[in-house]
Scaffold this active site. Structure first.
Site, PDB file in Angstrom:
ATOM      1  N   SER A 105       0.848  -1.195   0.000  1.00 28.16           N
ATOM      2  CA  SER A 105       0.000   0.000   0.000  1.00 28.16           C
ATOM      3  C   SER A 105       0.878   1.238   0.000  1.00 28.16           C
ATOM      4  O   SER A 105       1.980   1.237   0.577  1.00 28.16           O
ATOM      5  CB  SER A 105      -0.896   0.005   1.244  1.00 28.16           C
ATOM      6  OG  SER A 105      -1.593   1.234   1.352  1.00 28.16           O
ATOM      7  N   TYR A 126      -2.066  -0.354  10.240  1.00 25.14           N
ATOM      8  CA  TYR A 126      -2.149  -0.943   8.901  1.00 25.14           C
ATOM      9  C   TYR A 126      -0.938  -0.518   8.071  1.00 25.14           C
ATOM     10  O   TYR A 126      -0.301  -1.344   7.399  1.00 25.14           O
ATOM     11  CB  TYR A 126      -3.445  -0.486   8.237  1.00 25.14           C
ATOM     12  CG  TYR A 126      -3.590  -0.828   6.776  1.00 25.14           C
ATOM     13  CD1 TYR A 126      -4.111  -2.056   6.382  1.00 25.14           C
ATOM     14  CD2 TYR A 126      -3.228   0.083   5.775  1.00 25.14           C
ATOM     15  CE1 TYR A 126      -4.263  -2.373   5.036  1.00 25.14           C
ATOM     16  CE2 TYR A 126      -3.374  -0.227   4.438  1.00 25.14           C
ATOM     17  CZ  TYR A 126      -3.891  -1.448   4.068  1.00 25.14           C
ATOM     18  OH  TYR A 126      -4.036  -1.759   2.736  1.00 25.14           O
TER      19      TYR A 126
END
Length: 241
Positions: A136, A150
């Site tokens: 990501s 995250y």
């Protein structure tokens, strides 16, 4: 036929990758956590595109279940690829307010799950094989006020990609990652803010959120033998973020 394992294949980027990877000489083993109907629908789409597909339910945070997934892959043919994609987040918010159970679960799925899957794939892949980890843009942006935990797991994904690429290079196995930015998938709704992609659109240089299909194109490129000299790369698919 050769086998590619795709985790988190029932929705979002995993489902788009499965559809994109459909090919007559390849069987896709589509791993999912809960939604058997969604995974079956993706498998049907793969078959409609001329490919072969099977589904397998598991929790990637459990190493025994991951071993079972790859044992199932062994029964389908030689493994040539892994799309390491299954991931979660938790309700958006400051790290100081995040439930420790959520912290643990995100690390177990997003980091340990990736390690377990990569470990099993590394035991099987031969020359020409490839792993694509789905990271990501949060790995470098940090996601302050939303998903710091995250983002931390995705930073670890990038490190895993570089280290394992170097470890397996001598065997002719490539390891790369894609790093999506803000993509229209249901992960935003699952974290409590379905409108997040539109809220953030103004911050994205290209002026819009991305689509799962656009990330799938990058995954397919990195899995393809035409990318034979690309390993240890983290390809950003983030609209300029």
């Amino acid at each position: 036929m050769s086998v590619v394992v795709v985790t988190g294949a029932g929705r979002g980027i995993g489902a788009a990758a499965a559809r994109r990877l459909a090919a007559p000489d390849r069987v896709l083993l589509l791993a999912y956590r809960r939604d058997a109907a969604a995974a079956a629908a993706v498998a049907a789409d793969v078959r409609a595109r001329g490919g072969a597909a099977a589904t397998h339910a598991l929790d990637t945070a459990d190493p025994a279940q991951v071993a079972g997934l790859f044992a199932a892959a062994d029964g389908l043919g030689p493994l040539v690829g892994l799309v390491n994609n299954a991931g979660i987040t938790s309700p958006a918010g400051r790290l100081a307010d995040t439930d420790p159970a959520d912290l643990r679960r995100v690390v177990e799925v997003n980091l340990l799950g990736y390690l377990y899957c990569a470990r099993e794939a590394a035991r099987r892949l031969g020359a020409g094989g490839a792993i694509v980890n789905v990271s990501s843009a949060a790995a470098t942006l940090g996601s302050p006020g939303e998903y710091v935990h995250y983002a931390a797991t995705k930073g670890a994904t990038d490190t895993l990609t570089v280290g394992l690429a170097r470890e397996l290079a001598g065997a002719g196995v490539r390891v790369n990652a894609v790093a999506p930015g803000v993509i229209r998938t249901d992960i935003h709704a699952l974290s409590g803010e379905p409108g997040r992609p539109d809220r953030l659109a103004g911050r994205i240089p290209l002026g819009r959120p991305g689509l799962a299909e656009e990330v799938a194109e990058a995954i397919a490129h990195l899995l393809d033998p035409a990318s034979s000299y690309t390993t240890g790369a983290v390809v950003r698919v983030a609209g300029g973020l």
